[in-house]
Design a protein around this motif. Sequence first.
Motif, PDB file in Angstrom:
ATOM      1  N   ALA A 102      -2.346   2.621   5.584  1.00 37.71           N
ATOM      2  CA  ALA A 102      -3.086   2.196   6.791  1.00 37.71           C
ATOM      3  C   ALA A 102      -4.686   2.200   6.764  1.00 37.71           C
ATOM      4  O   ALA A 102      -5.173   1.236   7.262  1.00 37.71           O
ATOM      5  CB  ALA A 102      -2.641   3.096   7.903  1.00 37.71           C
ATOM      6  N   LEU A 103      -5.140   3.189   6.303  1.00 38.43           N
ATOM      7  CA  LEU A 103      -6.356   3.119   6.285  1.00 38.43           C
ATOM      8  C   LEU A 103      -7.301   2.285   5.281  1.00 38.43           C
ATOM      9  O   LEU A 103      -8.225   1.667   5.600  1.00 38.43           O
ATOM     10  CB  LEU A 103      -6.899   4.635   5.711  1.00 38.43           C
ATOM     11  N   ASP A 104      -6.507   2.137   4.224  1.00 39.73           N
ATOM     12  CA  ASP A 104      -6.948   0.947   3.329  1.00 39.73           C
ATOM     13  C   ASP A 104      -6.724  -0.364   3.743  1.00 39.73           C
ATOM     14  O   ASP A 104      -7.645  -1.296   3.600  1.00 39.73           O
ATOM     15  CB  ASP A 104      -6.120   0.915   1.865  1.00 39.73           C
ATOM     16  N   GLY A 158       0.794  -1.144   0.078  1.00 40.17           N
ATOM     17  CA  GLY A 158       0.037   0.041  -0.187  1.00 40.17           C
ATOM     18  C   GLY A 158       1.009   1.225  -0.062  1.00 40.17           C
ATOM     19  O   GLY A 158       0.523   2.255  -0.673  1.00 40.17           O
ATOM     20  N   VAL A 159       2.074   1.075   0.613  1.00 42.51           N
ATOM     21  CA  VAL A 159       3.183   2.334   0.638  1.00 42.51           C
ATOM     22  C   VAL A 159       3.350   2.487  -0.562  1.00 42.51           C
ATOM     23  O   VAL A 159       3.444   3.759  -1.000  1.00 42.51           O
ATOM     24  CB  VAL A 159       4.038   2.243   1.795  1.00 42.51           C
ATOM     25  N   ALA A 160       3.899   1.360  -1.180  1.00 43.98           N
ATOM     26  CA  ALA A 160       4.461   1.455  -2.691  1.00 43.98           C
ATOM     27  C   ALA A 160       3.703   1.939  -3.548  1.00 43.98           C
ATOM     28  O   ALA A 160       4.005   2.789  -4.298  1.00 43.98           O
ATOM     29  CB  ALA A 160       5.036   0.270  -2.935  1.00 43.98           C
ATOM     30  N   SER A 161       2.595   1.693  -3.398  1.00 42.91           N
ATOM     31  CA  SER A 161       1.376   2.037  -4.412  1.00 42.91           C
ATOM     32  C   SER A 161       0.701   3.576  -4.307  1.00 42.91           C
ATOM     33  O   SER A 161       0.495   4.336  -5.193  1.00 42.91           O
ATOM     34  CB  SER A 161       0.182   1.203  -4.841  1.00 42.91           C
ATOM     35  N   SER A 162       0.707   3.790  -2.999  1.00 36.36           N
ATOM     36  CA  SER A 162      -0.171   5.185  -2.774  1.00 36.36           C
ATOM     37  C   SER A 162       0.849   6.136  -2.396  1.00 36.36           C
ATOM     38  O   SER A 162       0.504   7.344  -2.617  1.00 36.36           O
ATOM     39  CB  SER A 162      -1.126   4.912  -1.686  1.00 36.36           C
ATOM     40  N   GLY A 163       2.018   5.774  -2.028  1.00 40.76           N
ATOM     41  CA  GLY A 163       3.104   6.830  -1.577  1.00 40.76           C
ATOM     42  C   GLY A 163       2.922   7.487  -0.222  1.00 40.76           C
ATOM     43  O   GLY A 163       3.366   8.559   0.260  1.00 40.76           O
ATOM     44  N   THR A 164       2.090   7.017   0.624  1.00 39.05           N
ATOM     45  CA  THR A 164       1.943   7.486   2.068  1.00 39.05           C
ATOM     46  C   THR A 164       1.298   6.208   2.867  1.00 39.05           C
ATOM     47  O   THR A 164       0.408   5.382   2.478  1.00 39.05           O
ATOM     48  CB  THR A 164       0.419   8.484   1.848  1.00 39.05           C
ATOM     49  N   LEU A 165       1.853   6.324   3.963  1.00 42.53           N
ATOM     50  CA  LEU A 165       1.574   5.345   5.029  1.00 42.53           C
ATOM     51  C   LEU A 165       0.280   5.549   5.554  1.00 42.53           C
ATOM     52  O   LEU A 165      -0.454   4.691   5.917  1.00 42.53           O
ATOM     53  CB  LEU A 165       2.608   5.365   6.058  1.00 42.53           C
ATOM     54  N   SER A 223      -5.230   2.119  12.132  1.00 43.29           N
ATOM     55  CA  SER A 223      -4.778   3.520  12.461  1.00 43.29           C
ATOM     56  C   SER A 223      -3.428   3.837  11.765  1.00 43.29           C
ATOM     57  O   SER A 223      -2.556   3.027  11.682  1.00 43.29           O
ATOM     58  CB  SER A 223      -4.955   3.907  13.979  1.00 43.29           C
ATOM     59  N   TYR A 224      -3.231   5.123  11.337  1.00 40.18           N
ATOM     60  CA  TYR A 224      -1.815   5.651  11.098  1.00 40.18           C
ATOM     61  C   TYR A 224      -0.983   5.259  12.145  1.00 40.18           C
ATOM     62  O   TYR A 224       0.266   4.729  11.955  1.00 40.18           O
ATOM     63  CB  TYR A 224      -1.941   6.882  10.712  1.00 40.18           C
ATOM     64  N   ARG A 225      -1.424   5.393  13.443  1.00 44.16           N
ATOM     65  CA  ARG A 225      -0.297   5.308  14.525  1.00 44.16           C
ATOM     66  C   ARG A 225      -0.003   3.837  14.643  1.00 44.16           C
ATOM     67  O   ARG A 225       1.106   3.427  14.718  1.00 44.16           O
ATOM     68  CB  ARG A 225      -0.862   5.795  15.798  1.00 44.16           C
ATOM     69  N   TYR A 226      -0.842   2.942  14.556  1.00 41.24           N
ATOM     70  CA  TYR A 226      -0.692   1.479  14.889  1.00 41.24           C
ATOM     71  C   TYR A 226       0.276   0.930  13.535  1.00 41.24           C
ATOM     72  O   TYR A 226       1.037   0.168  13.783  1.00 41.24           O
ATOM     73  CB  TYR A 226      -2.180   0.814  14.652  1.00 41.24           C
TER      74      TYR A 226
END
Length: 133
Positions: free
Chosen positions: A57-59, A46-53, A63-66
Amino acid sequence: MSTIRRPQGAGKAARVRSPLVVRSKVWFEVGGRHVFGEGLARLLEGVASSGTLRKAALDGGMSYRYAWGLVRGLEKNLESRLVLSRPGGPDGGGTELTDEGRGLLALYRRVSAAARAAAARFRSERTRGGRIR
């Protein structure tokens, strides 16, 4: 074992064999402890495809923190940096995989594919003649 009942007067109930199912699950361990599996692989993809953690995380329903905690724990266990983050601002931020992160993900996918292929071979062997070999 499943049982199928025949209509009354048709004789005894017939037994139908449930098929043997061969499955596989792959994870990586360090020092006998699970450190990487399908959940983290999906997160890194997901990070590789979206460019954002955050989006990854949401996908993935976390949570972002987790998600950050999972990534940091993995990096600590592997003693390797797997993601690089750029802080937000006018140009926006983002997260990308390092070469080590891409390598770990590629290795996991290769091993998982090999395990699935092996399980499929065993499934097809099981169906030949209906007997376990």
